[in-house]
Motif scaffolding. Structure first.
Motif, PDB file in Angstrom:
ATOM      1  N   LEU A 121      -0.060  -8.954  -9.217  1.00  0.00           N
ATOM      2  CA  LEU A 121       0.777  -9.880  -9.967  1.00  0.00           C
ATOM      3  C   LEU A 121       2.211  -9.364 -10.034  1.00  0.00           C
ATOM      4  CD1 LEU A 121      -1.640 -10.616 -12.940  1.00  0.00           C
ATOM      5  CD2 LEU A 121      -1.178 -12.052 -10.958  1.00  0.00           C
ATOM      6  N   GLY A 122       2.483  -8.263  -9.323  1.00  0.00           N
ATOM      7  CA  GLY A 122       3.802  -7.647  -9.355  1.00  0.00           C
ATOM      8  C   GLY A 122       4.615  -7.949  -8.114  1.00  0.00           C
ATOM      9  N   LEU A 123       5.933  -7.900  -8.281  1.00  0.00           N
ATOM     10  CA  LEU A 123       6.842  -8.138  -7.161  1.00  0.00           C
ATOM     11  C   LEU A 123       7.356  -6.841  -6.538  1.00  0.00           C
ATOM     12  CD1 LEU A 123       8.880 -11.141  -8.617  1.00  0.00           C
ATOM     13  CD2 LEU A 123       6.989 -11.202  -6.974  1.00  0.00           C
ATOM     14  N   GLU A 124       6.966  -5.707  -7.107  1.00  0.00           N
ATOM     15  CA  GLU A 124       7.373  -4.422  -6.536  1.00  0.00           C
ATOM     16  C   GLU A 124       6.226  -3.435  -6.684  1.00  0.00           C
ATOM     17  OE1 GLU A 124      10.750  -0.964  -7.150  1.00  0.00           O
ATOM     18  OE2 GLU A 124      11.311  -3.050  -7.509  1.00  0.00           O
ATOM     19  N   VAL A 152       3.401  -2.824  10.147  1.00  0.00           N
ATOM     20  CA  VAL A 152       3.629  -4.223   9.792  1.00  0.00           C
ATOM     21  C   VAL A 152       3.100  -4.419   8.379  1.00  0.00           C
ATOM     22  CG1 VAL A 152       3.073  -6.634  10.292  1.00  0.00           C
ATOM     23  CG2 VAL A 152       3.420  -5.011  12.175  1.00  0.00           C
ATOM     24  N   ILE A 153       3.973  -4.943   7.515  1.00  0.00           N
ATOM     25  CA  ILE A 153       3.533  -5.287   6.165  1.00  0.00           C
ATOM     26  C   ILE A 153       3.564  -6.803   6.059  1.00  0.00           C
ATOM     27  CG2 ILE A 153       5.787  -5.153   5.011  1.00  0.00           C
ATOM     28  CD1 ILE A 153       4.074  -3.658   2.760  1.00  0.00           C
ATOM     29  N   ARG A 154       2.494  -7.339   5.505  1.00  0.00           N
ATOM     30  CA  ARG A 154       2.333  -8.790   5.381  1.00  0.00           C
ATOM     31  C   ARG A 154       2.023  -9.095   3.921  1.00  0.00           C
ATOM     32  NH1 ARG A 154      -0.010 -12.946   9.141  1.00  0.00           N
ATOM     33  NH2 ARG A 154      -1.050 -14.481   7.838  1.00  0.00           N
ATOM     34  N   VAL A 155       2.733 -10.068   3.362  1.00  0.00           N
ATOM     35  CA  VAL A 155       2.521 -10.476   1.977  1.00  0.00           C
ATOM     36  C   VAL A 155       2.250 -11.973   1.989  1.00  0.00           C
ATOM     37  CG1 VAL A 155       3.515 -10.614  -0.340  1.00  0.00           C
ATOM     38  CG2 VAL A 155       4.093  -8.681   1.153  1.00  0.00           C
ATOM     39  N   GLU A 156       1.200 -12.372   1.256  1.00  0.00           N
ATOM     40  CA  GLU A 156       0.868 -13.794   1.176  1.00  0.00           C
ATOM     41  C   GLU A 156       0.703 -14.193  -0.285  1.00  0.00           C
ATOM     42  OE1 GLU A 156      -2.028 -17.182   3.125  1.00  0.00           O
ATOM     43  OE2 GLU A 156      -2.469 -15.073   3.529  1.00  0.00           O
ATOM     44  N   THR A 186       8.496   1.698  -0.490  1.00  0.00           N
ATOM     45  CA  THR A 186       8.692   0.730  -1.568  1.00  0.00           C
ATOM     46  C   THR A 186       8.606  -0.677  -1.000  1.00  0.00           C
ATOM     47  OG1 THR A 186      10.119   2.221  -2.810  1.00  0.00           O
ATOM     48  CG2 THR A 186      10.302  -0.120  -3.330  1.00  0.00           C
ATOM     49  N   LEU A 187       7.752  -1.494  -1.603  1.00  0.00           N
ATOM     50  CA  LEU A 187       7.660  -2.912  -1.260  1.00  0.00           C
ATOM     51  C   LEU A 187       8.290  -3.690  -2.402  1.00  0.00           C
ATOM     52  CD1 LEU A 187       6.588  -5.381   0.346  1.00  0.00           C
ATOM     53  CD2 LEU A 187       4.478  -5.167  -1.006  1.00  0.00           C
ATOM     54  N   LYS A 202       9.713 -14.015   0.108  1.00  0.00           N
ATOM     55  CA  LYS A 202      10.538 -13.205   1.002  1.00  0.00           C
ATOM     56  C   LYS A 202      10.278 -11.735   0.722  1.00  0.00           C
ATOM     57  CE  LYS A 202      15.121 -12.448   2.763  1.00  0.00           C
ATOM     58  NZ  LYS A 202      16.494 -12.888   2.854  1.00  0.00           N
ATOM     59  N   ILE A 203      10.108 -10.961   1.785  1.00  0.00           N
ATOM     60  CA  ILE A 203      10.002  -9.503   1.640  1.00  0.00           C
ATOM     61  C   ILE A 203      11.425  -8.958   1.632  1.00  0.00           C
ATOM     62  CG2 ILE A 203       9.197  -7.358   2.688  1.00  0.00           C
ATOM     63  CD1 ILE A 203       6.857  -8.994   3.888  1.00  0.00           C
TER      64      ILE A 203
END
Length: 137
Positions: free
Chosen positions: A96-99, A111-115, A58-59, A42-43
């Protein structure tokens, strides 16, 4: 130089396309040779439709039922991998980071996409991917 460009093109091709979805446990695989994953992605930031002050965004990502591991392993495990982050269809990081901080994002809609991908950089089947559209002011 050519080899690096070819590698980057292959990685982007492996990240792009396909519907935005969560992995569905027990769902049929789209590629018989790819493992499936029960990971939940989840973003958290930016939120869909948010207006962010730029140029740095910030992501923040939430990832459950998965473990982030190094990039180069060919020993595939269903819930081990790393994240590929794309901004407006362009690969900006493998992490390897979540932020993370994304610098120099121009004003406007993005548009930001994370996979969550396997340790060999290729997607799970089905893909574990999320995307959001947001504004930078």
């Amino acid at each position: 130089m050519f080899a690096a460009s070819l590698l980057m093109a292959a990685l982007v091709a492996g990240c792009g396309g396909g519907p935005t979805s969560q992995a569905t446990p027990g769902a049929p695989s789209t590629a018989a040779s790819r493992p499936s994953s029960t990971a939940k992605l989840k973003i958290l930031l930016p939120k869909a439709g948010d207006a962010q002050g730029g140029p740095t965004v910030t992501l923040r990502v939430g990832l459950d039922e998965a473990k982030l591991v190094e990039f180069t392993s060919s020993n595939l495990k269903p819930n081990e991998g790393h994240l590929h982050v794309l901004l407006d269809g362009r690969l900006i990081s493998m992490t390897l980071g979540l932020e993370q901080q994304i610098p120099d994002v121009a004003a406007g809609s993005h548009v930001i996409r994370v996979e969550f991908v396997a340790s060999d950089h290729a997607p799970f089947a089905p893909r574990v991917v999320q995307e959001v559209t947001f504004e930078v002011t």
